[in-house]
Design a protein around this motif. Structure first.
Motif, PDB file in Angstrom:
ATOM      1  N   THR A 153       0.755  -1.254   0.031  1.00  0.00           N
ATOM      2  CA  THR A 153      -0.128   0.087   0.063  1.00  0.00           C
ATOM      3  C   THR A 153       0.803   1.149  -0.004  1.00  0.00           C
ATOM      4  O   THR A 153       0.573   2.449   0.170  1.00  0.00           O
ATOM      5  CB  THR A 153      -0.986   0.110   1.531  1.00  0.00           C
ATOM      6  N   ALA A 154       1.969   1.107  -0.370  1.00  0.00           N
ATOM      7  CA  ALA A 154       3.179   2.037  -0.316  1.00  0.00           C
ATOM      8  C   ALA A 154       2.614   3.147  -1.524  1.00  0.00           C
ATOM      9  O   ALA A 154       1.965   2.800  -2.579  1.00  0.00           O
ATOM     10  CB  ALA A 154       4.509   1.894  -0.447  1.00  0.00           C
ATOM     11  N   VAL A 155       3.226   4.404  -1.649  1.00  0.00           N
ATOM     12  CA  VAL A 155       3.109   5.367  -2.482  1.00  0.00           C
ATOM     13  C   VAL A 155       4.444   5.931  -2.561  1.00  0.00           C
ATOM     14  O   VAL A 155       5.262   6.428  -1.803  1.00  0.00           O
ATOM     15  CB  VAL A 155       2.122   6.334  -2.063  1.00  0.00           C
ATOM     16  N   ILE A 156       4.802   6.052  -3.944  1.00  0.00           N
ATOM     17  CA  ILE A 156       6.055   6.636  -4.209  1.00  0.00           C
ATOM     18  C   ILE A 156       5.696   8.130  -4.958  1.00  0.00           C
ATOM     19  O   ILE A 156       4.913   8.131  -5.976  1.00  0.00           O
ATOM     20  CB  ILE A 156       6.761   6.106  -5.376  1.00  0.00           C
ATOM     21  N   VAL A 157       6.228   8.984  -4.350  1.00  0.00           N
ATOM     22  CA  VAL A 157       6.094  10.449  -5.033  1.00  0.00           C
ATOM     23  C   VAL A 157       7.442  11.203  -5.361  1.00  0.00           C
ATOM     24  O   VAL A 157       8.499  10.786  -4.846  1.00  0.00           O
ATOM     25  CB  VAL A 157       5.161  11.300  -3.897  1.00  0.00           C
ATOM     26  N   LYS A 158       7.228  11.955  -6.273  1.00  0.00           N
ATOM     27  CA  LYS A 158       8.512  12.933  -6.649  1.00  0.00           C
ATOM     28  C   LYS A 158       8.358  14.464  -6.274  1.00  0.00           C
ATOM     29  O   LYS A 158       7.172  14.839  -6.652  1.00  0.00           O
ATOM     30  CB  LYS A 158       8.669  12.836  -8.137  1.00  0.00           C
ATOM     31  N   ASN A 159       9.079  14.944  -5.338  1.00  0.00           N
ATOM     32  CA  ASN A 159       8.989  16.289  -4.948  1.00  0.00           C
ATOM     33  C   ASN A 159       9.176  17.320  -6.138  1.00  0.00           C
ATOM     34  O   ASN A 159       9.903  17.126  -6.893  1.00  0.00           O
ATOM     35  CB  ASN A 159       9.998  16.312  -3.795  1.00  0.00           C
ATOM     36  N   LEU A 160       8.198  18.264  -6.291  1.00  0.00           N
ATOM     37  CA  LEU A 160       8.265  19.382  -7.205  1.00  0.00           C
ATOM     38  C   LEU A 160       8.644  20.468  -6.638  1.00  0.00           C
ATOM     39  O   LEU A 160       9.417  21.154  -7.148  1.00  0.00           O
ATOM     40  CB  LEU A 160       6.945  19.457  -7.793  1.00  0.00           C
ATOM     41  N   TYR A 161       8.234  20.703  -5.403  1.00  0.00           N
ATOM     42  CA  TYR A 161       8.687  21.881  -4.634  1.00  0.00           C
ATOM     43  C   TYR A 161       9.079  21.498  -3.313  1.00  0.00           C
ATOM     44  O   TYR A 161       8.187  20.583  -2.549  1.00  0.00           O
ATOM     45  CB  TYR A 161       7.655  22.945  -4.536  1.00  0.00           C
TER      46      TYR A 161
END
Length: 216
Positions: free
Chosen positions: A44-52
């Motif tokens: 149930t993990a979520v991988i995100v890419k930081n934009l700011y």
């Protein structure tokens, strides 16, 4: 099952040691690691890419050795320096998130794995950076504290403690726009000069330990 997908480069800022005085580059180190662009099957993990990412005044306090209880935990030497950010979901195994979603939360890496629901999606991608200043925690604190809790009226006197801080600066401007007489305090002459010459507060106090000085 191991995560699949592309191997992505991941930058991290690590706190080297507790800070005394002004922080410098020697107190921090940039490290590189990698993360997979896909979450493991069944996760149930979520991988995100930081934009700011936002660098805020309260973070300086978190760099000091914790000598007393605070509203926010101190950073730990050898660990990643965290802060607020706006990010885009790269991949998700969580039902509340899907790839492409935009969210705001406390971020620490360029690519970070989250578990659980932490944020609110935005329908206005052109204004994403606003969530780190005009719609940030500090700004919302100032707005609610002034307009909904204090609720002063035109002509009344408003005293703003720590008036040069992230919250105090905005409260002072709200009070001026309301037509109030604004009294502000700060802990140094430099901060008081800023409040007087740039932010236009009417009366200023310098508070340093047990001494209070009134400036014209």
């Amino acid at each position: 099952m191991a995560a699949e997908g592309e191997e992505l480069s991941n930058k991290r800022i690590i706190l080297e040691d507790y800070v005394v005085g002004f922080p410098t580059e020697e107190h921090m180190v940039l490290t590189l690691s990698t993360v997979r662009s896909k979450v493991p099957e069944g996760s149930t993990a979520v991988i995100v890419k930081n934009l700011y990412l936002s660098c805020d005044p309260y973070m300086r306090g978190r760099m000091s050795r914790p000598l007393h209880k605070s509203y926010t935990e101190a950073f730990v030497p050898g660990a990643v320096i965290t802060g607020y950010g706006v990010a885009k979901v790269v991949d998700s195994g969580h039902p509340d998130f899907k790839a492409g979603d935009l969210n705001t939360s406390n971020k620490q890496l360029k690519f970070i794995i989250l578990r659980g629901k932490t944020s609110v999606n935005s329908s206005f991608p052109q204004y994403l950076s606003y969530f780190l200043h005009d719609l940030s925690n500090a700004r919302c604190t100032a707005y609610v504290g002034f307009h909904e809790i204090s609720s002063p009226k035109k002509g009344e006197t408003v005293y703003v403690s720590a008036a040069s801080g992230a919250v105090g600066q905005l409260v002072g401007q709200f009070a001026k726009l309301m037509g109030c007489y604004v009294v502000g305090s700060a802990g140094s002459k430099e901060k008081v000069d800023l409040l007087k010459n740039k932010f236009g507060l009417m009366m200023l106090l310098t508070i340093r330990r047990s001494r209070i000085s009134m400036l014209p």
